[in-house]
Design a protein around this motif. Structure first.
Motif, PDB file in Angstrom:
ATOM      1  N   GLU A 210       1.537   4.900  -2.084  1.00 34.18           N
ATOM      2  CA  GLU A 210       1.332   6.282  -1.661  1.00 34.18           C
ATOM      3  C   GLU A 210       2.387   6.683  -0.657  1.00 34.18           C
ATOM      4  O   GLU A 210       2.652   5.940   0.294  1.00 34.18           O
ATOM      5  N   ALA A 211       2.989   7.853  -0.847  1.00 36.13           N
ATOM      6  CA  ALA A 211       4.019   8.317   0.077  1.00 36.13           C
ATOM      7  C   ALA A 211       3.403   8.585   1.448  1.00 36.13           C
ATOM      8  O   ALA A 211       2.335   9.184   1.543  1.00 36.13           O
ATOM      9  N   VAL A 212       4.062   8.108   2.515  1.00 39.02           N
ATOM     10  CA  VAL A 212       3.537   8.317   3.863  1.00 39.02           C
ATOM     11  C   VAL A 212       4.528   9.120   4.704  1.00 39.02           C
ATOM     12  O   VAL A 212       4.473   9.112   5.924  1.00 39.02           O
ATOM     13  N   ASP A 213       5.452   9.826   4.020  1.00 37.31           N
ATOM     14  CA  ASP A 213       6.540  10.479   4.746  1.00 37.31           C
ATOM     15  C   ASP A 213       6.063  11.476   5.785  1.00 37.31           C
ATOM     16  O   ASP A 213       6.700  11.658   6.804  1.00 37.31           O
TER      17      ASP A 213
ATOM     18  N   ALA B 200       1.279   6.689  14.498  1.00 44.31           N
ATOM     19  CA  ALA B 200      -0.121   6.307  14.677  1.00 44.31           C
ATOM     20  C   ALA B 200      -0.853   6.269  13.338  1.00 44.31           C
ATOM     21  O   ALA B 200      -1.628   5.358  13.069  1.00 44.31           O
ATOM     22  N   ASP B 201      -0.588   7.263  12.479  1.00 36.74           N
ATOM     23  CA  ASP B 201      -1.283   7.326  11.196  1.00 36.74           C
ATOM     24  C   ASP B 201      -0.818   6.264  10.206  1.00 36.74           C
ATOM     25  O   ASP B 201      -1.553   5.852   9.337  1.00 36.74           O
ATOM     26  N   ARG B 202       0.418   5.835  10.350  1.00 31.74           N
ATOM     27  CA  ARG B 202       0.914   4.830   9.400  1.00 31.74           C
ATOM     28  C   ARG B 202       0.308   3.463   9.683  1.00 31.74           C
ATOM     29  O   ARG B 202       0.325   2.593   8.824  1.00 31.74           O
ATOM     30  N   ASP B 203      -0.185   3.289  10.901  1.00 30.91           N
ATOM     31  CA  ASP B 203      -0.885   2.061  11.248  1.00 30.91           C
ATOM     32  C   ASP B 203      -0.017   0.812  11.020  1.00 30.91           C
ATOM     33  O   ASP B 203      -0.377  -0.093  10.280  1.00 30.91           O
ATOM     34  N   VAL B 204       1.142   0.805  11.672  1.00 38.00           N
ATOM     35  CA  VAL B 204       2.008  -0.371  11.612  1.00 38.00           C
ATOM     36  C   VAL B 204       2.021  -1.024  12.993  1.00 38.00           C
ATOM     37  O   VAL B 204       1.642  -0.400  13.975  1.00 38.00           O
TER      38      VAL B 204
ATOM     39  N   PRO C 174      -2.901  -4.357  11.346  1.00 37.39           N
ATOM     40  CA  PRO C 174      -2.081  -3.250  10.844  1.00 37.39           C
ATOM     41  C   PRO C 174      -1.788  -3.448   9.365  1.00 37.39           C
ATOM     42  O   PRO C 174      -2.088  -4.496   8.797  1.00 37.39           O
ATOM     43  N   ARG C 175      -1.193  -2.422   8.756  1.00 37.10           N
ATOM     44  CA  ARG C 175      -0.863  -2.544   7.335  1.00 37.10           C
ATOM     45  C   ARG C 175       0.375  -3.401   7.145  1.00 37.10           C
ATOM     46  O   ARG C 175       0.545  -4.042   6.125  1.00 37.10           O
ATOM     47  N   ILE C 176       1.265  -3.384   8.128  1.00 34.64           N
ATOM     48  CA  ILE C 176       2.461  -4.231   8.045  1.00 34.64           C
ATOM     49  C   ILE C 176       2.958  -4.557   9.457  1.00 34.64           C
ATOM     50  O   ILE C 176       2.797  -3.751  10.373  1.00 34.64           O
ATOM     51  N   PHE C 177       3.498  -5.750   9.632  1.00 31.49           N
ATOM     52  CA  PHE C 177       4.153  -6.119  10.888  1.00 31.49           C
ATOM     53  C   PHE C 177       5.638  -5.833  10.757  1.00 31.49           C
ATOM     54  O   PHE C 177       6.279  -6.307   9.819  1.00 31.49           O
TER      55      PHE C 177
END
Lengths: 351, 343
Positions: free
Chosen positions: A65-68, A73-77, A154-157
């Motif tokens: 899903e595009a997160v552009d 904060a919303d991307r949760d990285v 998080p979704r990614i480190f």
């Protein structure tokens, strides 16, 4: 944890193009390393994924899903910065608890305590929890900074050269710890480094970046054994790969300014002029070797010795196990493993 | 022998043998201060310097400063303390000086005028600090956004600070004029009050605020400058880390910006506090302490007692009390500041 995909990302700064058409995918649970020299655009890539920077073109996808449009904060990285980036007025405990105390996450205080304790135990910083961060050593600071990333899921480190400000011993031990942590917890990790040893030892896959372009993506063994360009070949591996220009004559490549000659591989079309890459471990010192040379320099490292051999006007590197009795100016004979040769055209592309 | 080697300059020392020279320089490693001073001094003076010990050289350098400091700072201070226990009057130098013990102090501390002056000073100091800190930090925070032309606006904002306080006092007197003053006109423009219906300087209730406004106008830029230095000292990557950690702008301000800028803010408060405790020129120019003595700050009161009423002993006692108060407060404050800095 998520997979992260970059599609045709470009970014220009006022004076330079930082990234041009960068695409790659970090798979779920993968340890992905972005390797490249200083100024290659590694950090820019990370910052674009974290939304600390906006790309000019292309798009970032999390789980397809595009997160552009999303904020950091919303991307949760989770981001581990090269400069540690701890909050200097807070204790280690408060630093670790900081991301959990965000109103967007609403974690109850007992759970915060438990998770901070858990992270501190993994990183062995339990005894530091009450300290102010300003009084920690570099290694301790970086542990806290990694801890701040792992207290949450998080979704990614994203790790931006987290080990490069540490001394060699510490770097080695943290490298092992990071790898262990990633493997046991299955975190999706994008790790940026300019250090090829970090890349080769930790990565599931490596992307080599130079001047904002992806040169090659592959497993460490691919990168090492089948480098796509001379740039990749010289970037990866210590001691450095031997690289000579050679010209073809009657099915044999003759290396300029020396009596080295190599057979032409018969399975593909080969150009007249090539660059030949030769890993030091593929230069075998044997009494009955086909080529002769003179020892120009020895670098004994204990576990192995790097031998600089002069042959004609060329110098090539070889590796001997342990400490060698060979001295400067001693004559040596050596063989070259033909099946391990790397051929590149004059522009540096693998053939 | 060492000293002479040190004095020798390259022109005198035409040494052919490089190795020998090298040995020589090795021999005179670590020259004493006296040697180094001698080596860099013209020849005639150097001859006199050469015989001195390092300690003597050190004293020669700091001696004049220490002497001046003793003469114009420390001695007058001690003399003031002495005078505060006497009935001395500077305009009657021939009168016999009597030791009267602590009677001056008793008089000062029971004098309602002094307490009124202290109150005026407290009002002035507290309100100027509060307003200047809030406004100064706010301005610094806005300027730190680095918008287009922020450098230009910084310069504009700094102008009041560059003026002489006597000049500022003088022209604000005109701005405060009820009939022709710009201040009254602006207030009436925004509130609709008749501009000649109030007099900032002439009114007992408004005059204390008049001096607060002028001092704030003049010195807010100074507080802004110090706060700006504090804000600029916070690295961007800390904010980036906070953003990734999902801290709202509000939380970033309270948990990063404010705590990290706090030592700078406290420093600004200290400077403004000390400055305004001894405020004199601006207020004298603006109100002269009036109306009545409603804006007569302690420093103005002190000057009147000492050089208009010539009650030297009495005013010395007042000066000593003020000195102890400011010195004590400043010390406590600096301790707190250090604790904040060490966090």
């Amino acid at each position: 944890m998520s997979s992260v995909e970059l599609q045709h990302i470009s970014k220009r700064f006022p004076t330079v193009a930082a990234l041009s058409d960068v695409s790659f995918t970090v798979r779920d649970h993968e340890f992905f390393v972005l390797l490249g020299p200083t100024g290659a655009g590694k950090t820019t890539t990370l910052r674009i994924i974290a939304a600390l920077l906006k790309q000019d073109e292309g798009s970032v996808l999390f789980d397809g899903e595009a997160v552009d449009g999303l904020t950091p904060a919303d991307r949760d990285v989770a981001f581990v910065f090269q400069q540690y980036s701890l909050y200097p007025t807070m204790t280690v405990y408060d630093n670790l608890a900081f991301p959990l105390r965000s109103p967007m996450r609403k974690t109850p205080e007992p759970e915060i305590k438990e998770r901070v304790q858990h992270a501190a135990e993994i990183l062995r910083i339990t005894h530091l929890l009450d300290r102010k961060t300003a009084r920690l050593s570099g290694g301790e600071m970086q542990r806290v900074s990694i801890g701040r990333a792992i207290v949450r899921q998080p979704r990614i480190f994203l790790m931006d050269e987290p080990l490069s400000n540490l001394d060699a011993k510490l770097r080695e031990s943290l490298r092992v710890e990071l790898q262990h942590m990633q493997k046991t917890q299955g975190n999706t990790t994008l790790f940026v480094t300019h250090d090829q040893i970090e890349a080769l030892t930790m990565a599931d896959r490596i992307a080599v970046l130079d001047h904002g372009r992806i040169i090659q993506i592959g497993a460490p063994a691919d990168i090492y054994d089948r480098p796509a360009t001379t740039f990749v070949a010289t970037l990866v591996g210590t001691p450095r790969i031997n690289l000579f220009t050679a010209a073809r004559e009657n099915g044999t490549y003759f290396v300029a300014n020396s009596d080295l000659h190599l057979p032409m591989p018969g399975d593909r079309a080969m150009p007249q002029q090539v660059q030949v890459g030769l890993r030091p471990e593929d230069v075998k010192i044997t009494p009955g070797g086909r080529f002769t040379g003179v020892v120009a320099l020895t670098e004994p490292l204990g576990v192995e010795t790097i031998l600089h051999i002069r042959s004609g006007q060329q110098t090539l590197l070889s590796i001997l196990p342990g400490i060698t009795p060979l001295r400067r100016d001693d004559p040596v004979r050596f063989d070259i493993l033909h099946e391990r040769l790397h051929f590149f055209d004059v522009d540096g592309k693998r053939v | 022998m060492f000293v002479r080697a040190g004095v020798r300059t390259p022109t005198h020392n035409n040494c052919d043998n490089r190795a020998a020279c090298g040995v020589m320089t090795e021999v005179r490693t670590d020259p004493t201060i006296a040697e180094r001073v001698a080596a860099s001094t013209p020849e005639p003076l150097a001859r006199r310097v050469r015989g001195l010990s390092d300690r003597a050289i050190a004293w020669a350098f700091i001696g004049p400063t220490v002497g001046l400091l003793l003469a114009i700072n420390i001695f007058p201070l001690l003399w003031t303390v002495y005078l505060s226990f006497t009935n001395y009057r500077a305009n009657r130098p021939n009168e016999e000086i009597l030791w009267i013990g602590t009677r001056n102090y008793e008089r000062v501390l029971t004098d309602p005028d002094i307490w009124a002056a202290m109150q005026a000073t407290a009002h002035f100091v507290v309100w100027t600090i509060v307003l200047q800190t809030v406004l100064g930090f706010g301005l610094a925070w806005l300027i730190d956004r680095k918008f287009r032309g922020s450098a230009f606006w910084t310069t504009i904002i700094l102008i009041p600070m560059m003026l002489s306080s006597a000049v500022v006092g003088n022209f604000w007197k005109f701005l405060y004029q009820p009939q022709i003053g710009l201040f009254n006109y602006v207030v009436s423009f925004f509130t609709g009050i008749d501009p000649s219906s109030f007099d900032m300087i002439g009114s007992v209730t408004l005059a204390p605020w008049a001096i607060v406004i002028v001092d704030t106008w003049m010195w807010t830029p100074y507080v802004m400058l110090i706060c700006l230095a504090g804000l600029r000292s916070i690295p961007d990557y800390i904010y980036e880390a906070a953003e990734v950690d999902r801290a709202s702008p509000w939380r970033q301000f309270w948990s990063i910006t404010l705590p990290m800028a706090l030592p700078f803010i406290m420093l600004a408060v200290l400077f403004r506090g000390i400055e305004n405790f001894k405020m004199f020129d601006l207020v004298v120019q603006l109100t002269g302490g009036g109306p009545g003595s409603i804006t007569e700050l302690t420093s103005i009161n002190l000057k009147r007692e000492a050089f208009e009423k010539w009650r030297t002993g009495y005013s010395s006692a007042l000066a000593v009390i003020l000195f102890v108060a400011v010195f004590g407060l400043a010390n406590i404050y600096v301790k707190a500041l250090n604790r904040v800095k060490q966090r």
